[in-house]
Design an enzyme around this catalytic site. Structure first.
Site, mmCIF file in Angstrom:
data_model
loop_
_atom_site.group_PDB
_atom_site.id
_atom_site.type_symbol
_atom_site.label_atom_id
_atom_site.label_comp_id
_atom_site.label_asym_id
_atom_site.label_seq_id
_atom_site.Cartn_x
_atom_site.Cartn_y
_atom_site.Cartn_z
ATOM 1 N N SER A 168 0.924 -1.322 0.118
ATOM 2 C CA SER A 168 -0.050 0.012 -0.076
ATOM 3 C C SER A 168 0.957 1.340 0.009
ATOM 4 C CB SER A 168 -0.858 -0.040 1.353
ATOM 5 O OG SER A 168 -1.629 1.443 1.394
ATOM 6 N N ASP A 313 -5.313 -0.930 -9.066
ATOM 7 C CA ASP A 313 -6.237 0.197 -9.640
ATOM 8 C C ASP A 313 -6.556 -0.478 -10.853
ATOM 9 O OD1 ASP A 313 -5.985 1.523 -7.357
ATOM 10 O OD2 ASP A 313 -4.836 2.975 -8.327
#
Ligand code: S3P
Length: 427
Positions: A168, A313
């Site tokens: 992340s 994404d």
């Protein structure tokens, strides 16, 4: 915008376009400019609502924004940012909320951060934990610490050595931003290299960072310091370019190019995946940035691991490519998809199913059996689930295939307000 978008099959697609400025760079340009002393300039800031939320928050914390025709001008206060009595509204933007948790942890006092219905379901424990180790207290609902959040920040934060347990960039960035004001160095370990936007931008502002490659990952050590003012240029967002890369590849008669795209390795894994599927998609260097070319292609299935697309994404739009391919594609280790603006694990599978594909999952993996060509897609209706990337993935499938209706489509504005106009301009 009318909240239902109807997308029709386009007979032919031609042309070049510029996608909005990179969202990650835009958020950070605003935050780092606000943290610096003096006036910074930003060219090419994303016009999306997520970035607007960040812009409003930096002003609430004491930075000034004055725009001229081409530039956004941000002035950080000499005395540093200060707590705001009013809640900081992050809207739909997880990046705003997670990064601001880091920023406000370093502003002594109490802060409230709120978001919309989608953001209010997203876990903030991933930033609460390391920021807690630094001396700030981030609280929210339940074990996952979902918003609204209260952040209680001490007079002095301490540095931390932290191993980020999930891939992340947001967690890494929250800790680094807090670390700027800590009393000692902060070291982050990441096992998978996530986007290095924060590190590169901190480096540009003169902050002392030491970055070492360790196996597949990195160790980043930051010495506290105040960022210097900077003139930022925001390149085109590769995650938005990915929609047009797939559109060009799966449409039966398309030649498209996207100009001035950021192409750091952690962001353009999707190009390698598409090339492996047989797509005529190329990134061509043009000065500091890249032009992405995409043309009609015949695609074959592939296997994709989350490592190739850190932050995942581009998985919804790569799934649309898999739907237009021949054979069964495997998407491995995709659990993080469940924690995005919507549960993209199930939303992506349901999109593939509505196109007429057979889909199934096993644990964190899912599989899609393509229908060999977008010409075989069914016409479909799709609910956006307050997720901009799902809107764009559905629109690409409808435009290359046989049309679609998208409900609550205006949520596309969180990252790409002119998406439907740009799509129409190519037809
Ligand atoms: C972002 C990081 C990513 C990505 C998001 C933007 C950022 O999330 O999904 O759209 O700007 O740092 P992760 O924290 O999961 O990497």
């Amino acid at each position: 915008m009318n909240d239902v978008a109807k997308v029709h099959h386009a007979r032919q697609l031609r042309g070049s376009l510029r996608v909005p400025g990179d969202k990650s760079t835009s958020h950070r340009a605003l935050m780092l400019s606000a943290l610096a002393v003096g006036q910074s300039t930003i060219t090419g800031l994303s016009p999306g609502a997520d970035v607007l939320a960040t812009s409003a928050i930096v002003q609430q914390l004491g930075a000034a924004r004055d725009d001229d025709e081409r530039l956004v001008l941000i002035t950080g206060p000499d005395e540093g940012l200060r707590a705001s009595a009013a809640p900081l509204d992050c809207g739909n933007s997880g990046t705003s909320m997670r990064l601001f948790c880091g920023v406000v942890s370093a502003i002594a006092g109490s802060h409230e951060l709120v978001g919309d219905e989608s953001l209010s379901k997203r876990p903030m424990d991933r930033v609460a934990l390391p920021l807690g180790l630094m001396g700030a207290r981030v609280s929210g609902h339940g074990e996952l610490i979902t918003p609204p959040l209260r952040v209680k920040s001490p007079e002095i934060l301490h540095g931390v050595e932290y191993h980020v347990p999930v891939a992340s960039a947001q967690v890494k960035s929250a800790v680094l931003l807090a670390g700027l004001a800590a009393s000692s160095t902060t070291t982050i370990h990441e096992d998978v290299r996530t986007r290095s936007t924060t590190e590169e931008m901190l480096h540009a502002t003169g902050v002392d960072l030491d970055i070492e490659r360790v196996g597949e990952g990195r160790r980043i050590t930051l010495t506290p310091g105040r960022p210097r003012r900077h003139d930022w240029y925001v390149p085109g967002d590769p995650s938005q370019a990915a929609f047009f890369a797939v559109l060009g590849a799966i449409h039966p008669d398309a030649t498209l190019e996207v100009l001035s795209v950021e192409a750091s390795p952690e962001r353009v894994g999707f190009v390698g995946v598409l090339a492996r599927m047989g797509a005529d998609v190329r990134l061509v260097e043009n000065g500091q940035f890249h032009v992405l070319h995409s043309r009609s292609s015949s695609l074959a299935a592939t296997e994709i691991h989350a490592r190739e697309i850190p932050s995942v994404d581009e998985v919804p739009i790569l799934t649309v490519a898999a739907c237009a391919a021949s054979g069964v594609s495997a998407f491995r280790a995709m659990g993080e998809l469940r924690l995005k603006e919507s549960d993209r694990f199930s939303a992506t599978m349901s999109l593939a199913k509505s196109l007429g594909c057979r889909v199934w999952s096993e644990g964190e993996d899912f599989f899609v059996e393509g229908v060999a060509s977008a010409e075989n897609f069914l016409e479909f209706t799709f609910a956006s689930l307050l997720d901009h990337r799902m809107v764009m993935a559905a629109a690409v499938a409808g435009c290359a295939g046989n049309g679609c209706t998208i409900e609550s489509a205006s949520t596309v504005s969180s990252s790409y307000p002119h998406f439907f106009r740009d799509l129409a301009l190519l037809q």
